[in-house]
Scaffold this motif. Structure first.
Motif, PDB file in Angstrom:
ATOM      1  N   ASP A  83     -10.210   0.615  -1.190  1.00 51.98           N
ATOM      2  CA  ASP A  83     -10.633   1.918  -0.665  1.00 51.98           C
ATOM      3  C   ASP A  83      -9.876   3.082  -1.309  1.00 51.98           C
ATOM      4  OD1 ASP A  83      -8.180   1.413   0.411  1.00 51.98           O
ATOM      5  OD2 ASP A  83      -8.701   1.978   2.464  1.00 51.98           O
ATOM      6  N   GLU A  84      -9.116   2.801  -2.371  1.00 54.22           N
ATOM      7  CA  GLU A  84      -8.309   3.849  -2.983  1.00 54.22           C
ATOM      8  C   GLU A  84      -8.989   4.512  -4.181  1.00 54.22           C
ATOM      9  OE1 GLU A  84      -3.673   2.909  -2.189  1.00 54.22           O
ATOM     10  OE2 GLU A  84      -4.628   1.646  -3.709  1.00 54.22           O
ATOM     11  N   GLU A  85     -10.035   3.950  -4.675  1.00 58.41           N
ATOM     12  CA  GLU A  85     -10.763   4.530  -5.809  1.00 58.41           C
ATOM     13  C   GLU A  85     -12.251   4.422  -5.522  1.00 58.41           C
ATOM     14  OE1 GLU A  85     -11.237   6.571  -9.275  1.00 58.41           O
ATOM     15  OE2 GLU A  85      -9.281   5.991  -8.465  1.00 58.41           O
ATOM     16  N   ARG A 104       0.825  -1.211   0.000  1.00 55.94           N
ATOM     17  CA  ARG A 104       0.000   0.000   0.000  1.00 55.94           C
ATOM     18  C   ARG A 104       0.861   1.264   0.000  1.00 55.94           C
ATOM     19  NH1 ARG A 104      -5.333   1.358   1.527  1.00 55.94           N
ATOM     20  NH2 ARG A 104      -5.787  -0.830   1.929  1.00 55.94           N
ATOM     21  N   LEU A 107      -4.791  -1.268  -7.407  1.00 56.34           N
ATOM     22  CA  LEU A 107      -5.498  -0.442  -6.436  1.00 56.34           C
ATOM     23  C   LEU A 107      -6.095  -1.300  -5.324  1.00 56.34           C
ATOM     24  CD1 LEU A 107      -7.508   1.994  -8.767  1.00 56.34           C
ATOM     25  CD2 LEU A 107      -5.518   2.570  -7.362  1.00 56.34           C
ATOM     26  N   SER A 114       3.909   3.645  -4.487  1.00 53.93           N
ATOM     27  CA  SER A 114       3.067   4.512  -5.310  1.00 53.93           C
ATOM     28  C   SER A 114       2.190   3.677  -6.248  1.00 53.93           C
ATOM     29  CB  SER A 114       3.928   5.478  -6.133  1.00 53.93           C
ATOM     30  OG  SER A 114       4.670   4.771  -7.098  1.00 53.93           O
ATOM     31  N   LYS A 115       1.000   4.190  -6.520  1.00 54.44           N
ATOM     32  CA  LYS A 115       0.056   3.472  -7.373  1.00 54.44           C
ATOM     33  C   LYS A 115       0.635   3.214  -8.761  1.00 54.44           C
ATOM     34  CE  LYS A 115      -3.880   5.674  -5.073  1.00 54.44           C
ATOM     35  NZ  LYS A 115      -5.030   6.596  -5.256  1.00 54.44           N
TER      36      LYS A 115
END
Length: 394
Positions: free
Chosen positions: A252-254, A239, A249, A242-243
């Motif tokens: 809860d990130e998008e 996590r 993902l 970096s994306k």
């Protein structure tokens, strides 16, 4: 990011059995479609669904297409007629309780083991979402819907019986076994060049992409479908990478507008729907309404809808690339099926109640038997972890 095979085995009983969506290729009962006057709105809409020539004058006079979902429910083969018998985990169920009606891009279908709509849709309390989800459906007696995701898994306080159901073991005796009736005499128009069904095994969190990746089932045959699960898990510290570096993902990130949980497939549905809405000014009937006041696409917008839908499927096109925009999930579960089939024989159904009035000719033309099961008790999943020098998230 380092991708490796997890040295530890995962037990299939830790995961849900796949969601199974089945659609009759027939888009309308012949007896129902022929009841409408050729000058009626309903007849005109049915011709549109069948991709036939349409009376443009009548079509242009239809000002409200929001009842399209209700018409599809009325003219399509109900799950009670499609599924004659169903067993799961060695137990026989009422098929209309085990399978929920669902509107897809392939018409009205029937789905088993999908997560409950109140957990799937972000704004489930809107009347539009409830109508789309068929709120009158009832689960088998004693079963409760629970929340589940590929990342968080099942809640810790599970009831004794719950949906989505877990996998219970290996072999077809404890898998999902169903008997289907295609009702070929009622065919009015098909989404394919054949008579039969489409079937898809998918993550319980995801809406099925029946039109593009649904697989064909033929009547008159017994089909055995072996399941091979494919699972992706990510170490907790991934996590902090970096994306753009990890190329995935966490759920809860998008934030999705329609769906509560992020998956690449659900993101793709929203991405395509957003492009269609912005360009064509409407939403296709098979996309749930977020607020309930969105305009349903009419026949006038059908060419625009199809053009944008295809453009969003293409890789590296001038329009937003939904495949690139929607990253894979860092934690994911999918199911790869292997199909094996052979012709049915009438004598195999002599002791079945549903087959009392079924002739050999009808069996060969209309009935399909499907057995879906796991062949191994454990499997190894894919694990994402970091490596020295990996870029960290800011």
């Amino acid at each position: 990011m380092l991708v490796s095979i997890n040295p530890k085995y995962t037990r299939i009983t830790d995961d849900p059995f796949p969601a199974v969506t089945i659609c009759n290729l027939n888009q309308a009962y012949k007896s129902k479609a022929q009841q409408f006057s050729i000058y009626s709105f309903d007849y005109t809409i049915i011709q549109m669904l069948c991709k036939r020539d349409v009376n443009v004058t009548i079509a242009d006079s239809i000002t409200d297409w929001s009842n399209l979902i209700h018409l599809i429910h009325d003219i399509s083969q109900p799950c009670s007629n499609m599924i004659l018998q169903c067993k799961y985990a060695g137990l026989e169920f009422n098929c209309t309780e085990l399978f929920r009606p669902i509107i897809t891009d392939n018409g009205l279908c029937c789905v088993f083991n999908m997560i409950d709509p109140k957990f799937m849709y972000r704004n489930y309390n809107t009347s539009a979402a409830k109508s789309f989800a068929n709120e009158n459906y009832k689960y088998p007696e004693g079963y409760e819907p629970v929340d589940w995701s590929s990342e968080a898994g099942y809640p810790s306080d599970l009831p004794e019986k719950f949906i989505p159901m877990k996998t219970v073991g290996t072999g077809e005796s404890v898998g999902l076994s169903i008997v289907l009736d295609v009702e070929s005499d009622q065919y009015y128009c098909s989404t394919s060049d054949s008579i039969g069904f489409k079937i898809l095994l998918h993550n319980p969190l995801e809406v099925p992409n029946m039109r593009e990746i649904g697989l064909l089932l033929s009547p008159g045959r017994e089909t055995k479908i072996r399941i091979q699960p494919e699972k992706v898990e990510s170490e907790r510290y991934v996590r902090y990478i970096s994306k753009n570096a990890r190329k995935c993902l966490f759920e809860d990130e998008e934030r999705l507008d329609i769906y509560n949980e992020y998956t690449q497939r659900n993101c793709g549905v929203e991405c395509s729907a957003s492009e269609i809405s912005e360009t064509c000014g409407c939403l296709p009937h098979y996309v749930p309404r977020l607020y309930g006041n969105e305009t349903t696409c009419s026949m006038r917008e059908s060419n625009c809808v199809e053009r944008i839908r295809l453009e969003t499927m293409l890789l590296k096109n001038s329009r937003r690339d939904c495949a690139d925009f929607c990253m894979p999930s860092c934690n994911d579960l999918s199911y790869m099926p292997s199909f094996f089939s052979a012709p049915l024989i009438h004598s195999g159904f002599e002791n079945e109640k549903f087959a009392e009035n079924i002739s050999k000719a009808y069996l060969e033309k209309n009935i399909a038997v499907v057995n879906i099961y796991f062949k191994d008790t454990t499997y190894r999943n894919q694990k994402n972890s970091d490596y020295i020098g990996q870029a960290l998230a800011v």
